[in-house]
Design a protein around this motif. Sequence first.
Motif, PDB file in Angstrom:
ATOM      1  N   GLU A   1       0.843  -1.329   0.083  1.00 34.66           N
ATOM      2  CA  GLU A   1       0.036   0.144  -0.054  1.00 34.66           C
ATOM      3  C   GLU A   1       0.903   1.197   0.100  1.00 34.66           C
ATOM      4  O   GLU A   1       0.734   2.386  -0.828  1.00 34.66           O
ATOM      5  CB  GLU A   1      -0.956  -0.088   1.321  1.00 34.66           C
ATOM      6  CG  GLU A   1      -1.651   1.201   1.269  1.00 34.66           C
ATOM      7  CD  GLU A   1      -2.609   1.298   2.620  1.00 34.66           C
ATOM      8  OE1 GLU A   1      -3.880   0.761   2.507  1.00 34.66           O
ATOM      9  OE2 GLU A   1      -2.135   1.914   3.593  1.00 34.66           O
ATOM     10  N   CYS A   2       1.869   1.091   0.758  1.00 33.15           N
ATOM     11  CA  CYS A   2       2.684   2.606   1.115  1.00 33.15           C
ATOM     12  C   CYS A   2       3.546   2.740  -0.257  1.00 33.15           C
ATOM     13  O   CYS A   2       3.565   3.900  -0.983  1.00 33.15           O
ATOM     14  CB  CYS A   2       3.862   2.054   2.077  1.00 33.15           C
ATOM     15  SG  CYS A   2       4.903   3.474   2.250  1.00 33.15           S
ATOM     16  N   ARG A   3       3.913   1.729  -1.159  1.00 33.33           N
ATOM     17  CA  ARG A   3       4.369   1.885  -2.468  1.00 33.33           C
ATOM     18  C   ARG A   3       3.584   2.489  -3.409  1.00 33.33           C
ATOM     19  O   ARG A   3       3.972   3.390  -4.143  1.00 33.33           O
ATOM     20  CB  ARG A   3       5.022   0.462  -2.688  1.00 33.33           C
ATOM     21  CG  ARG A   3       5.726   0.459  -4.100  1.00 33.33           C
ATOM     22  CD  ARG A   3       6.513  -0.730  -4.491  1.00 33.33           C
ATOM     23  NE  ARG A   3       5.525  -2.031  -4.471  1.00 33.33           N
ATOM     24  CZ  ARG A   3       5.706  -2.936  -3.676  1.00 33.33           C
ATOM     25  NH1 ARG A   3       6.575  -2.953  -2.612  1.00 33.33           N
ATOM     26  NH2 ARG A   3       4.630  -4.052  -3.769  1.00 33.33           N
ATOM     27  N   PHE A   4       2.285   1.836  -3.437  1.00 33.57           N
ATOM     28  CA  PHE A   4       1.358   2.548  -4.401  1.00 33.57           C
ATOM     29  C   PHE A   4       1.046   3.883  -4.171  1.00 33.57           C
ATOM     30  O   PHE A   4       0.909   4.720  -5.084  1.00 33.57           O
ATOM     31  CB  PHE A   4       0.111   1.650  -4.480  1.00 33.57           C
ATOM     32  CG  PHE A   4       0.343   0.547  -5.368  1.00 33.57           C
ATOM     33  CD1 PHE A   4       0.216   0.569  -6.813  1.00 33.57           C
ATOM     34  CD2 PHE A   4       0.817  -0.749  -5.025  1.00 33.57           C
ATOM     35  CE1 PHE A   4       0.559  -0.389  -7.792  1.00 33.57           C
ATOM     36  CE2 PHE A   4       1.482  -1.807  -6.040  1.00 33.57           C
ATOM     37  CZ  PHE A   4       1.111  -1.588  -7.235  1.00 33.57           C
ATOM     38  N   LEU A   5       1.059   4.300  -2.700  1.00 30.08           N
ATOM     39  CA  LEU A   5       0.707   5.828  -2.459  1.00 30.08           C
ATOM     40  C   LEU A   5       1.878   6.539  -2.710  1.00 30.08           C
ATOM     41  O   LEU A   5       1.496   7.715  -3.266  1.00 30.08           O
ATOM     42  CB  LEU A   5       0.248   5.623  -0.925  1.00 30.08           C
ATOM     43  CG  LEU A   5      -1.164   5.168  -0.726  1.00 30.08           C
ATOM     44  CD1 LEU A   5      -1.411   4.812   0.707  1.00 30.08           C
ATOM     45  CD2 LEU A   5      -2.288   6.029  -1.329  1.00 30.08           C
ATOM     46  N   MET A   6       2.882   6.068  -2.552  1.00 30.57           N
ATOM     47  CA  MET A   6       4.110   6.977  -3.016  1.00 30.57           C
ATOM     48  C   MET A   6       4.430   7.154  -4.388  1.00 30.57           C
ATOM     49  O   MET A   6       4.764   8.089  -4.875  1.00 30.57           O
ATOM     50  CB  MET A   6       5.398   6.460  -2.322  1.00 30.57           C
ATOM     51  CG  MET A   6       5.269   6.500  -0.675  1.00 30.57           C
ATOM     52  SD  MET A   6       4.785   8.196  -0.103  1.00 30.57           S
ATOM     53  CE  MET A   6       6.578   9.374  -0.664  1.00 30.57           C
ATOM     54  N   ARG A   7       3.803   5.970  -5.195  1.00 41.80           N
ATOM     55  CA  ARG A   7       3.841   6.366  -6.702  1.00 41.80           C
ATOM     56  C   ARG A   7       2.763   7.396  -7.070  1.00 41.80           C
ATOM     57  O   ARG A   7       3.173   8.151  -7.737  1.00 41.80           O
ATOM     58  CB  ARG A   7       3.622   4.960  -7.406  1.00 41.80           C
ATOM     59  CG  ARG A   7       4.828   3.914  -7.216  1.00 41.80           C
ATOM     60  CD  ARG A   7       4.255   2.514  -7.674  1.00 41.80           C
ATOM     61  NE  ARG A   7       3.969   2.664  -9.270  1.00 41.80           N
ATOM     62  CZ  ARG A   7       3.503   1.742 -10.013  1.00 41.80           C
ATOM     63  NH1 ARG A   7       3.084   0.552  -9.405  1.00 41.80           N
ATOM     64  NH2 ARG A   7       3.091   2.005 -11.199  1.00 41.80           N
ATOM     65  N   PHE A   8       1.827   7.229  -6.284  1.00 43.07           N
ATOM     66  CA  PHE A   8       0.597   8.339  -6.519  1.00 43.07           C
ATOM     67  C   PHE A   8       1.581   9.713  -6.195  1.00 43.07           C
ATOM     68  O   PHE A   8       1.251  10.781  -7.007  1.00 43.07           O
ATOM     69  CB  PHE A   8      -0.531   8.217  -5.991  1.00 43.07           C
ATOM     70  CG  PHE A   8      -1.482   9.211  -6.188  1.00 43.07           C
ATOM     71  CD1 PHE A   8      -2.324   9.172  -7.406  1.00 43.07           C
ATOM     72  CD2 PHE A   8      -1.695  10.189  -5.206  1.00 43.07           C
ATOM     73  CE1 PHE A   8      -3.218  10.229  -7.487  1.00 43.07           C
ATOM     74  CE2 PHE A   8      -2.723  11.095  -5.368  1.00 43.07           C
ATOM     75  CZ  PHE A   8      -3.546  11.122  -6.635  1.00 43.07           C
ATOM     76  N   TRP A   9       2.032   9.748  -5.162  1.00 44.64           N
ATOM     77  CA  TRP A   9       2.550  10.954  -4.635  1.00 44.64           C
ATOM     78  C   TRP A   9       3.587  11.568  -5.711  1.00 44.64           C
ATOM     79  O   TRP A   9       3.677  12.693  -5.879  1.00 44.64           O
ATOM     80  CB  TRP A   9       3.720  10.693  -3.218  1.00 44.64           C
ATOM     81  CG  TRP A   9       4.181  11.650  -2.433  1.00 44.64           C
ATOM     82  CD1 TRP A   9       3.774  12.473  -1.606  1.00 44.64           C
ATOM     83  CD2 TRP A   9       5.503  11.961  -2.903  1.00 44.64           C
ATOM     84  NE1 TRP A   9       4.838  13.365  -1.238  1.00 44.64           N
ATOM     85  CE2 TRP A   9       5.888  13.162  -1.995  1.00 44.64           C
ATOM     86  CE3 TRP A   9       6.495  11.807  -3.900  1.00 44.64           C
ATOM     87  CZ2 TRP A   9       7.061  13.789  -2.220  1.00 44.64           C
ATOM     88  CZ3 TRP A   9       7.727  12.295  -3.987  1.00 44.64           C
ATOM     89  CH2 TRP A   9       8.217  13.292  -3.170  1.00 44.64           C
ATOM     90  N   TRP A  10       4.490  10.632  -6.065  1.00 43.58           N
ATOM     91  CA  TRP A  10       5.442  11.163  -7.392  1.00 43.58           C
ATOM     92  C   TRP A  10       4.521  11.488  -8.341  1.00 43.58           C
ATOM     93  O   TRP A  10       5.052  12.670  -9.310  1.00 43.58           O
ATOM     94  CB  TRP A  10       6.187   9.856  -7.646  1.00 43.58           C
ATOM     95  CG  TRP A  10       7.140  10.288  -8.502  1.00 43.58           C
ATOM     96  CD1 TRP A  10       7.438  10.057  -9.881  1.00 43.58           C
ATOM     97  CD2 TRP A  10       8.508  11.138  -8.230  1.00 43.58           C
ATOM     98  NE1 TRP A  10       8.560  10.279 -10.362  1.00 43.58           N
ATOM     99  CE2 TRP A  10       9.168  11.135  -9.470  1.00 43.58           C
ATOM    100  CE3 TRP A  10       8.930  11.640  -7.162  1.00 43.58           C
ATOM    101  CZ2 TRP A  10      10.436  11.739  -9.467  1.00 43.58           C
ATOM    102  CZ3 TRP A  10      10.199  12.276  -7.082  1.00 43.58           C
ATOM    103  CH2 TRP A  10      10.855  12.276  -8.171  1.00 43.58           C
TER     104      TRP A  10
END
Length: 115
Positions: A35-44
Amino acid sequence: MTPADLSTGFRDDEQRRRVQSVIHDRLADDRDPRECRFLMRFWWQLLMSYQEVSMEELRFDVGIAKPGVIEALISAIRSSPVAIDAWTDTTRRAFAVVQDRGFRAAQDDDGRTPE
């Protein structure tokens, strides 16, 4: 505005940074690495002019409440900077600050701050 053009919907860089801070500090919990990885991809994606992650991926890989929060953000970005400010305020009240457990664990392992 397409999902790849989200970066153009902010009033200025400061507003985008505030939104990214909410995502990083309140939504991206490292206890769930996927989840963290996908949210940080969205952040980017909010910074870039291309699509890093799809809404479909977020719905599949992010917990129950958070895809709705991200969809509300996308709606706000497509609407107005005032709507973005409202999203930021609402989300800050709804989610507590996440503790960075990876950083803390690395610190605890050797007693020093990781570089």
